[in-house]
Design an enzyme around this catalytic site. Structure first.
Site, PDB file in Angstrom:
ATOM      1  N   ASP A   6     -15.288   2.425   7.505  1.00 39.03           N
ATOM      2  CA  ASP A   6     -14.235   3.299   6.997  1.00 39.03           C
ATOM      3  C   ASP A   6     -14.708   4.098   5.794  1.00 39.03           C
ATOM      4  O   ASP A   6     -14.354   5.260   5.641  1.00 39.03           O
ATOM      5  CB  ASP A   6     -12.999   2.488   6.624  1.00 39.03           C
ATOM      6  CG  ASP A   6     -11.937   3.368   5.994  1.00 39.03           C
ATOM      7  OD1 ASP A   6     -11.411   4.243   6.724  1.00 39.03           O
ATOM      8  OD2 ASP A   6     -11.660   3.228   4.793  1.00 39.03           O
TER       9      ASP A   6
ATOM     10  N   ARG B  69     -14.430  12.662   6.866  1.00 42.51           N
ATOM     11  CA  ARG B  69     -13.174  13.345   7.196  1.00 42.51           C
ATOM     12  C   ARG B  69     -12.768  14.318   6.092  1.00 42.51           C
ATOM     13  O   ARG B  69     -12.227  15.389   6.350  1.00 42.51           O
ATOM     14  CB  ARG B  69     -12.066  12.320   7.422  1.00 42.51           C
ATOM     15  CG  ARG B  69     -12.177  11.566   8.724  1.00 42.51           C
ATOM     16  CD  ARG B  69     -11.296  10.327   8.727  1.00 42.51           C
ATOM     17  NE  ARG B  69      -9.930  10.660   8.364  1.00 42.51           N
ATOM     18  CZ  ARG B  69      -9.139   9.871   7.631  1.00 42.51           C
ATOM     19  NH1 ARG B  69      -9.589   8.717   7.170  1.00 42.51           N
ATOM     20  NH2 ARG B  69      -7.908  10.246   7.356  1.00 42.51           N
TER      21      ARG B  69
ATOM     22  N   HIS C 272       0.844  -1.196   0.000  1.00 39.13           N
ATOM     23  CA  HIS C 272       0.000   0.000   0.000  1.00 39.13           C
ATOM     24  C   HIS C 272       0.873   1.237   0.000  1.00 39.13           C
ATOM     25  O   HIS C 272       1.817   1.349   0.789  1.00 39.13           O
ATOM     26  CB  HIS C 272      -0.915   0.051   1.223  1.00 39.13           C
ATOM     27  CG  HIS C 272      -1.753   1.297   1.273  1.00 39.13           C
ATOM     28  ND1 HIS C 272      -2.904   1.438   0.540  1.00 39.13           N
ATOM     29  CD2 HIS C 272      -1.566   2.471   1.928  1.00 39.13           C
ATOM     30  CE1 HIS C 272      -3.404   2.647   0.750  1.00 39.13           C
ATOM     31  NE2 HIS C 272      -2.614   3.294   1.583  1.00 39.13           N
TER      32      HIS C 272
ATOM     33  N   SER D 146      -7.758   3.850   8.985  1.00 34.82           N
ATOM     34  CA  SER D 146      -8.452   3.785   7.691  1.00 34.82           C
ATOM     35  C   SER D 146      -7.717   2.845   6.741  1.00 34.82           C
ATOM     36  O   SER D 146      -8.316   1.938   6.147  1.00 34.82           O
ATOM     37  CB  SER D 146      -8.549   5.184   7.083  1.00 34.82           C
ATOM     38  OG  SER D 146      -9.063   5.141   5.767  1.00 34.82           O
TER      39      SER D 146
ATOM     40  N   LYS E 106      -8.842  -1.615   5.992  1.00 32.69           N
ATOM     41  CA  LYS E 106      -9.118  -2.188   4.669  1.00 32.69           C
ATOM     42  C   LYS E 106      -8.109  -3.286   4.327  1.00 32.69           C
ATOM     43  O   LYS E 106      -8.473  -4.331   3.772  1.00 32.69           O
ATOM     44  CB  LYS E 106      -9.092  -1.086   3.604  1.00 32.69           C
ATOM     45  CG  LYS E 106     -10.223  -0.073   3.726  1.00 32.69           C
ATOM     46  CD  LYS E 106     -10.315   0.817   2.519  1.00 32.69           C
ATOM     47  CE  LYS E 106      -9.164   1.776   2.387  1.00 32.69           C
ATOM     48  NZ  LYS E 106      -9.220   2.906   3.325  1.00 32.69           N
TER      49      LYS E 106
END
Length: 423
Positions: free
Chosen positions: A161, A168, A82, A183, A187
């Site tokens: 989320d 947000r 990620h 967050s 995931k």
């Protein structure tokens, strides 16, 4: 429980209990806690922070709000990557097939671009026919057969989320490290991967501008992964200038294919290899050489198989822009500065990105750099190409692009590509 009691507790600097966290996440997902109440709680978290215990529980509650995929039937070690987002950050495209070419499954649930940062799904959709929406069975089957799948996350993964992320974005609470970390990790953990490598970017083109804050975010996410049984390591990497020469959608795909063929820009190759080594090590493969595999084009077969499996044609041409404008040097000198944020904004204004999640993007729009920091330019030399489908987008995009590139007598100092490793 009452939402106002949870808000007051965090407003006054208290640590939320497990029961409070579990209740508020569940109630917000079900609509019992209103957006304005969750906004107040998010602001209290931004201002007062969270302990490691709170962040771990908050993350667990968001995971529990939906499904958690079971990838045990894939029959291979699973490891994901990620990135926190940047300009020209196309690394997933060569990285996923490279790692998969060693018999490791790469379950890559990716996102779309917003503002100056690009999105992997937008890039892949520049390939004619490429599908980014896969069912769970398609996703797992492709991991078993091909080894890599890059697609959108399903609605059932961490739905809390999804609601909180959108909230947000419009309430000035995006910058909270506990909320960013939970967050991302909710995931990724719900995705079911066995290991995770994080690319935490820092610099003008990244979300995190300060290296100490980037390190804090990396440490927080690594700890969350460990707490939930996912082997996690993070690299903190520089995003003060764009990665590679291409910033856009289709042109980043083209540059990624160059890397898969054994060529491509040196910084894209270097970061791809650094992350590949971490991913392979996390999967238990420490005696393999991804550099040789990349140089010989070994991962190209996996790339082509992945594109075909998701409905794309790896041999088709990529979209071409209707308008191309050139930024030329107005003096002799070395390209000294290249502000990643400014280049990203120029690509966004040209049509490569979106201001709102529902906005369309142009697969052909973007910026193609012809010079990079450290390279010499004579008056009139082309520094960059601006690609767009709408001529009206050219002037404002060109203004941002011109302001982002500096020619001087010497190069500005910039950090190393990989700044730190946190495990």
């Amino acid at each position: 429980m009452a939402a106002v009691d949870v808000i007051r507790a965090k407003r006054d600097g208290h640590e939320l209990s497990d029961e409070q966290i579990d209740w508020v996440i569940d109630a917000y997902t079900r609509g019992e806690v209103a957006d304005e109440q969750m906004s107040a709680l998010a602001m209290a978290i931004l201002l007062n922070g969270m302990s490691g215990t709170e962040i771990a529980r908050w993350t667990a509650a968001m995971i529990a709000s939906g499904e958690r995929l079971d990838l045990s039937t894939v029959g291979k070690p699973t490891v994901d990557k990620h990135s926190t987002g940047g300009v020209g950050d196309k690394i997933t495209l060569p990285l996923a097939p490279l790692v998969a070419s060693f018999g490791v499954a790469v379950p890559q649930l990716s996102g779309r671009g917003l503002g100056h940062t690009g999105g992997t799904l937008d890039k892949l959709e520049a390939i004619p026919g490429f599908r980014t929406q896969l069912s769970t069975s398609e996703f797992i089957g492709q991991l078993a057969d091909v080894g890599a799948a890059v697609c959108a996350a399903g609605d059932a993964l961490a739905p809390a989320d999804r609601k909180l992320y959108a909230l947000r974005d419009v309430t000035g609470t995006v910058e909270s490290i506990p909320l960013i970390a939970s967050s991302i990790m909710s995931k990724k953990i719900a995705e079911g991967t066995g290991a995770l490598v994080l690319d935490v970017k820092v610099g003008s083109g990244a979300f995190m501008k300060d290296v100490d804050a980037a390190r804090e975010l990396a440490r927080t996410m690594v700890a969350l992964g460990g707490a939930h049984g996912v082997r996690t390591v993070a690299l903190v990497t520089d995003m003060s200038i764009p990665l590679g020469y291409a910033v856009g959608n289709g042109i980043e795909v083209a540059e990624s294919v160059e890397v898969l063929a054994g060529g491509g820009p040196s910084d894209v190759v270097a970061l791809t290899l650094a992350l590949a080594r971490e991913m392979l090590a996390a999967a238990g493969l420490t005696d393999v050489d991804p550099e040789a595999a990349l140089a010989t084009g070994r991962a190209m077969d996996t790339w082509r198989a992945m594109v075909r499996a998701q409905g794309g044609d790896p041999d088709s041409g990529l979209p071409k822009p209707r308008e191309v404008e050139y930024l030329r040097a107005d003096r002799a000198g070395v390209v000294s500065g290249m502000d990643a944020f400014g280049v990203g904004v120029a690509a966004w204004r040209a049509g490569a990105g979106r201001a709102r999640k529902e906005d369309p993007v142009s697969p052909a729009a973007g910026v193609l750099l012809r010079r990079r920091p450290g390279e010499w330019a004579e008056p009139g030399d082309i520094l960059a190409e601006l690609h767009a489908d709408d001529a009206d987008r050219i002037p404002p995009a060109m203004a941002d692009l011109r302001a982002a590139i500096t020619i001087a007598d010497e190069v500005e100092h910039r950090p190393a590509l990989v700044i730190d490793r946190i495990a």
